[in-house]
Design an enzyme around this catalytic site. Structure first.
Site: not given
Length: 506
Positions: A111-112, A167, A197, A201, A235, A254, A259, A355
């Protein structure tokens, strides 16, 4: 425990293997671990960049054993060979490289929020340790606090202790500040690796090389020559099965303060005095601190409705699973940024992300001021098109320059020509899901590509007026799936006499 590297030879690209370390992954059964962390560790093993004594512990609340966790991850890795849409795709899994990782996997049910979990972890990690928080954001602060209370963050000459935090780091300025206060009460800033992330790249990392290693670019990388800059992350996919996550998040939270702002920093920051982590991160922080907070009149939010993407009919956002029928969550955000410093004063930066767009594209487009037209006044030339430098991040990696040249013939006519550099045409492409460099750098103690507390908070401060305004109500602009976004986003640039680059251009 064996101590050999998986294949004979030297580490890839001349890099040395990372130091010995125990990697503890909280959220061992989660999607991030399966889709990205394990493929990244597999690629690092195949490139000889993991020490032979590396150990990987997975911690989660589900029932599992070392063997069942290993088998589950092995099956997932194998499934990637049949899924061309996966972020990691390989024709086959190299048994030696995967075997190296697989043999080092161990599982701990815990359990965290239970102190007993951390006592058990402490019994299993002598020396160096990296704690990777691949968990929901609500667990970030509690896990770090439990690690501190259990003495697991104490460093010595015999071992380092580092924490990787995914994130979203906060949901607004106040929550980001509160999270920083909690974790910095038990850990030093030098131990914290806030990961994005996008910075893993290769093309993003190469922006500094393009700018600072070429005398033809840096002298004109300023307000005297640049008209405006466009940063795009579009996207074609929708929310799919992630509606429960996306509903309280939206495109702004998001994508923008993490990003897109990282792409902004790489593009607009001042040259650091060196590639030392603190020198680079200081220039990034200074850049974001110079950005004016964005007001609602300088931003557009949109939400996709039903349409056709790449020949396939797709539903509206409100018809996606786990999405409210009257949802006001934005799936598109565009904003105009103003940077108040000597280099960029008066140069607008336009950011957009969305999106279900007509094309998939992540790029930075630097639009230079057009040449004076007077010379061509008595010729058939209607206008002198501005030069554009496009740094392509995804799905193609490279750079395109657009300039004017004379069209062959007796009269003076200009034609736009293009010169393109694609990384794959010049350099061998290493398998990469975007996490390999970041994990390796964390193991080696290089924080250059990770965000510092002041950078995080400065980014949230820029968009905080939008977070509050959009959260107070109002309908987002509607745009058809498979389009370039809402018309209001075109108007955002049109009022300044500019327009977005098409998403479907080569």
């Amino acid at each position: 425990m064996t101590s050999h590297v998986p294949v004979e030879g030297h580490a890839a690209s001349g890099s040395r293997p990372a130091p010995p370390c125990t990697i503890v992954i909280f959220g061992a059964g989660g999607d991030l671990t399966k889709r990205l962390l394990m493929p990244a560790l597999y690629n690092l093993a195949g490139s000889h960049l993991l020490d032979g004594t590396t150990t990987i512990w997975g911690v989660d609340h589900s029932d599992a054993t070392d063997e069942t966790w290993r088998q589950n991850l092995s099956d997932t890795m194998e499934s990637f060979t049949k899924d061309e849409t996966a972020e990691f795709h390989a024709k086959h899994i190299d048994p030696t490289a995967w075997g190296f990782v697989r043999d080092r996997l161990h599982y701990l049910k815990g359990d965290f929020l239970a102190p007993e979990t951390y006592r058990q972890i402490g019994d299993r990690i002598p020396g160096n340790a990296v704690f990777y928080l691949a968990v929901a954001a609500r667990f970030f602060a509690p896990i770090v606090e439990h690690l501190g209370q259990a003495g697991l963050l104490k460093q010595s000459d015999d071992g380092f202790r580092r924490v990787v935090i995914e994130k979203p780091f906060g949901s607004d300025l106040a929550s980001a500040q509160a999270l920083n206060r909690r974790i910095l009460a038990v850990a030093d800033e030098s131990q914290l690796y806030r990961i994005d992330h996008f910075l893993g790249k290769e093309t993003v990392q190469s922006i500094m090389a393009i700018r600072f290693a070429n005398g033809m670019f840096e002298p004109i990388w300023r307000r005297d020559f640049v008209d405006h800059v466009q940063v795009t992350a579009a996207e074609t996919i929708g929310v799919e099965e992630r509606g429960a996550f996306y509903e309280p998040t939206g495109a702004l939270r998001d994508m923008v303060p993490n990003h897109l702002f990282q792409l902004l920093c790489m593009t607009a920051m001042e040259p650091p005095v060196s590639f030392d982590a603190e020198a680079v991160r200081t220039e990034k922080a200074k850049l974001v601190q110079a950005v004016r907070p964005v007001q609602p009149e300088d931003a557009v939010r949109g939400q996709y409705r039903a349409g056709t993407v790449q020949g396939r009919a797709v539903p509206a956002y409100r018809d996606e699973p786990h999405v409210a029928e009257d949802s006001r969550t934005e799936t598109y955000a565009a904003l105009k940024l103003t940077i108040d410093n000597w280099r960029w004063g008066g140069v607008p930066f336009y950011l957009r992300t969305g999106k279900r767009m007509t094309g998939r594209r992540t790029e930075i487009a630097v639009h230079f001021k057009p040449a004076p037209y007077r010379l061509f006044r008595d010729t058939p030339v209607d206008e002198v098109a501005p030069n554009i430098l496009r740094i392509m991040v995804d799905p193609v990696q490279g750079m395109t320059t657009e300039f004017n040249a004379k069209v062959p013939g007796p009269s003076m006519r200009l034609g736009a020509v293009r010169s393109t550099f694609r990384e794959g045409d010049f350099f061998a492409q290493e398998p990469n899901v975007g996490y390999e460099t970041l994990i390796y750098d964390c193991l080696c103690g290089d924080a250059t590509l990770f965000q510092r507390a002041d950078n995080i908070e400065a980014s949230w401060a820029v968009v905080d007026p939008l977070v509050k305004a959009w959260g107070a109500g109002g309908e987002p602009e509607s745009y058809e799936s498979g389009s370039a976004g809402p018309e209001a986003a075109d108007d955002l640039l049109a009022r300044d006499g500019r327009r977005w680059l098409p998403l479907d251009r080569d």
